[in-house]
Design an enzyme around this catalytic site. Structure first.
Site, PDB file in Angstrom:
ATOM      1  CD  GLU A  11      -2.722  -1.343  -0.086  1.00 51.93           C
ATOM      2  OE1 GLU A  11      -2.922  -0.326  -0.804  1.00 51.93           O
ATOM      3  OE2 GLU A  11      -3.138  -2.467  -0.407  1.00 51.93           O
ATOM      4  CG  HIS A  32      -1.107   1.163  -4.524  1.00 50.76           C
ATOM      5  ND1 HIS A  32      -1.075   1.070  -5.894  1.00 50.76           N
ATOM      6  CD2 HIS A  32      -1.628  -0.018  -4.084  1.00 50.76           C
ATOM      7  CE1 HIS A  32      -1.544  -0.117  -6.272  1.00 50.76           C
ATOM      8  NE2 HIS A  32      -1.880  -0.788  -5.194  1.00 50.76           N
ATOM      9  CG  HIS A  84       2.306   5.324  -8.892  1.00 48.60           C
ATOM     10  ND1 HIS A  84       1.562   4.392  -9.582  1.00 48.60           N
ATOM     11  CD2 HIS A  84       2.963   6.027  -9.852  1.00 48.60           C
ATOM     12  CE1 HIS A  84       1.773   4.524 -10.882  1.00 48.60           C
ATOM     13  NE2 HIS A  84       2.609   5.512 -11.070  1.00 48.60           N
TER      14      HIS A  84
END
Length: 684
Positions: free
Chosen positions: A468, A471, A474
């Protein structure tokens, strides 16, 4: 409405002040203002980037910024009041989104921008934004005639409501099941799980132990309870949630919801000229066709199913030799897999917990990304939170620039959606000469601290946290100033899992494990013997894990590609056919897995679940660059940050991958990392 906390232009959402009654008035006001502004923007004769895209990005980001706290609080602090507020807003937002996508004047303005002289001079991110916008207009039904356009709009509104109902049914079904248990019944459970069951009992005001279907409790029972009858009971309660079977049969049944979702998705796809919803879904992804996706998944199955069959046969033999078990059932697999791993590899998942206290894991994870990407993660006090367990952290670049921040909500609790996820709170946006830094939510459901100890994670939970956070990076490290193609937005769904799966690799490396582990009492790092056993166990049952994911992905794609209005969804008929093709574990007839498959019915993965495996190929090959250069090689890490994390959706993901890796991706690193020997082609 200036006193509405959702409308304050503050650095962070004032979570200490936001209440359910604020949601609808705030959304109403922003939607009204957006509609007025869109009408002005769409009427331009000669639109430019500055006159059309820049203001449109700003008003859309304001709407996202207003809605994000509402959506998040509904997920993590769910109550009747929040549920009602969320459900009152949802159709308004869906209606607005469809209205925007079907705005012919706005569509013409973007077409004029695309066909104008300035388009070739736009930076790649700008060109991609315009191209994506034109594609999304078409996929929103802008080219449909009157009655068909109205029908498409009605479908989108109903699908939004149905996705929410699916999620609510699943949450309610999960919360509805509770069972008191004696110490004798819970024999075999580790102390952390027993302490959690006592805490559940205290929370409900009963004596002894209480079991629930929250993930930490469910996994503990399935992996450690010696009582086979208890394992079966808990398994049945879990796999029949929100269905027509099990202890609450019919009470929260998602069956009709699934049928309606599938029918409406198919109808929407046909209105847009696609043969199926699967084809519509792939219009925005890297994969070019249903056939390409099915071929990709079946090729992985060809390599991995033989390994899975061997693993299951070995496990059945182990259970027979150990306990005289004649038939290995679905509720036995996790239990005997854990025993087998303990006996044959000398590694018990629970034995690792003391070495992974959450504070140490976080500290180590932040050090890993500092070495790789040159960023510092530091806590920041004074930022509003929605629960005492929540903390806020900001990310700072090497020159001291604050790049973004995130809230961490780590523990399972009642009225919180299960699973783990990252979601956006705010996107990076350049406006009025300044840059709005991105904010994110990082949510997990780990076992909370008990008996004065910090939260102790399993290694699987450490992987989840890294996933997570990948992510999150990103979203937070993007250098793209336009939200539509910055961070995770504009990234095809089958590429968006690349950074998350990529970051998991450091959880297996000795150098990184030395940073993220430390006994919660002594600070002692993971002993060398345990480290070696952990790494040796990395590929334990990798074949079984691979075919399980392939089963889900094939089921999802076939479910949406083969829908026939005359025959309905045929959900379990298709699932059984997929299991016949690739599965080695065959669950009992009462299993209602699909009724709880929220990824594809409520989570955006419809006809896209294959994305996990697709991106895993990219992630494994990207990581192999570090295997070649050194796992903490700074130059390679900075290149990954520059070519992947900072670019978001500004360019085609294959172009970004090649820019980082120097070549297209190969499947071999994934098979190697999984310990799966490629099956050679048989000579004709």
């Amino acid at each position: 409405m200036s006193d509405n906390p959702l409308l304050r232009d503050a650095p962070y959402p004032p979570f200490d002040a936001i209440r359910p009654e604020h949601a609808e008035p705030a959304i109403d006001q922003v939607l009204a203002e957006n509609r007025r502004r869109v009408a002005e923007l769409a009427g331009q004769v000669r639109p430019t980037w500055a006159s059309l895209v820049v203001p449109l990005e700003a008003i859309e980001e304001r709407l996202e910024r207003t809605w994000a706290p509402v959506s998040h609080l509904n997920a993590v602090m769910n109550s009747e009041a929040w549920r009602e507020a969320y459900n009152r807003c949802l159709p308004k937002l869906t209606d607005y989104a469809t209205e925007l996508g079907q705005n012919e004047a706005l569509y013409r303005a973007f077409r004029a921008l695309r066909e104008g002289e300035a388009y070739p001079r736009l930076e790649p991110a700008g060109q991609r934004l315009v191209d994506n916008a034109l594609r999304d207009f078409r996929l929103s039904g802008v080219e449909l005639a009157g009655p068909e356009r109205a029908r498409f709009r009605a479908i989108q509104e109903e699908l939004a409501r149905l996705g929410t109902r699916f999620e609510e049914n699943l949450l309610d079904a999960t919360q509805a099941w509770k069972r008191r248990a004696s110490a004798e019944e819970l024999a075999g459970l580790p102390e952390t799980a027993l302490a959690l069951a006592r805490r559940y009992a205290e929370r409900e005001g009963v004596d002894g132990y209480l079991l629930t279907l929250e993930m930490p409790c469910y996994l503990a029972v399935m992996g450690h309870a010696r009582s086979r009858a208890l394992r079966r009971e808990v398994y049945e309660a879990y796999v029949t949630r929100a269905s027509d079977r099990g202890p609450h049969a019919g009470r929260f049944d998602n069956g009709p919801v699934m049928e309606r979702i599938l029918a409406l998705r198919h109808e929407a796809a046909r209105l847009l000229g696609f043969a199926s919803y699967a084809e519509l879904s792939l219009a925005t992804k890297m994969a070019s066709s249903v056939e390409e996706v099915l071929g990709f998944l079946r090729e992985l199955a060809r390599h991995s199913r033989p390994a899975a069959e061997r693993e299951l046969a070995e496990l059945a033999a182990f259970a027979r030799e150990r306990d005289g078990l004649e038939r290995l059932e679905a509720w036995d697999i996790a239990y005997y897999a854990e025993r087998m791993r303990e006996e044959r590899l000398g590694l018990a998942e629970e034995a690792l917990r003391p070495y992974f206290p959450l504070p140490r894991v976080l500290e180590g994870m932040f050090e890993v990304v500092r070495r790789l990407f040159g960023i510092t993660v530091r806590p920041r006090a004074g930022v509003p939170v929605w629960h005492p367990d929540v903390s806020f952290h900001e990310i700072v670049d090497e020159d001291g620039t604050v790049l973004g921040g995130f809230w961490l909500d780590p523990y399972a609790r009642p009225h919180k959606r299960g699973g783990a996820w990252m979601d956006e709170c705010r996107a990076r946006l350049r406006r009025d000469g300044a840059v709005q830094t991105p904010l994110a939510f990082l949510t997990c459901n780990f076992t909370p601290p008990v008996q004065g100890r910090p939260a102790l994670l399993t290694h699987d939970e450490v992987l989840t946290l890294f996933h997570e956070f990948g992510h999150g990076l990103h979203h937070l490290l993007t250098r793209i100033d336009w939200p539509s193609v910055g961070g995770i937005r504009g990234v095809p769904w089958d590429a968006v899992e690349l950074p998350s799966q990529f970051l998991e690799n450091w959880c297996w490396e000795a150098e990184a494990l030395a940073l993220i582990s430390g006994h919660y009492e002594t600070g002692e790092p993971l002993p060398r013997a345990l480290l070696e056993r952990l790494r040796a166990a990395r590929n334990f049952h990798a074949g079984l894990q691979m075919v399980r994911q392939l089963e889900f992905a094939l089921f999802d794609m076939r479910l949406h590609a083969e829908y026939d209005p005359a025959r309905g969804g045929r959900v379990y008929e298709i699932l059984e056919a997929v299991r016949e093709e690739v599965a080695v574990v065959r669950p009992p007839a009462f299993n209602r897995f699909a009724h709880g498959f929220s990824h594809i019915f409520a989570g955006g993965y419809g006809a896209g679940y294959y994305s996990y495996k697709w991106a895993e190929v990219l992630a494994a090959d990207a990581y192999s660059a570090f295997e070649e250069a050194g796992v903490f090689d700074a130059a390679t890490g900075r290149r990954f940050r520059r070519e992947i994390l900072e670019q978001g959706g500004a360019r085609e993901p294959m172009a970004l991958f090649v820019a980082f890796r120097g070549r297209p991706p190969r499947v071999e690193p994934l098979l190697r990392h999984s310990g799966i020997e490629p099956v050679q082609e048989q000579p004709q």
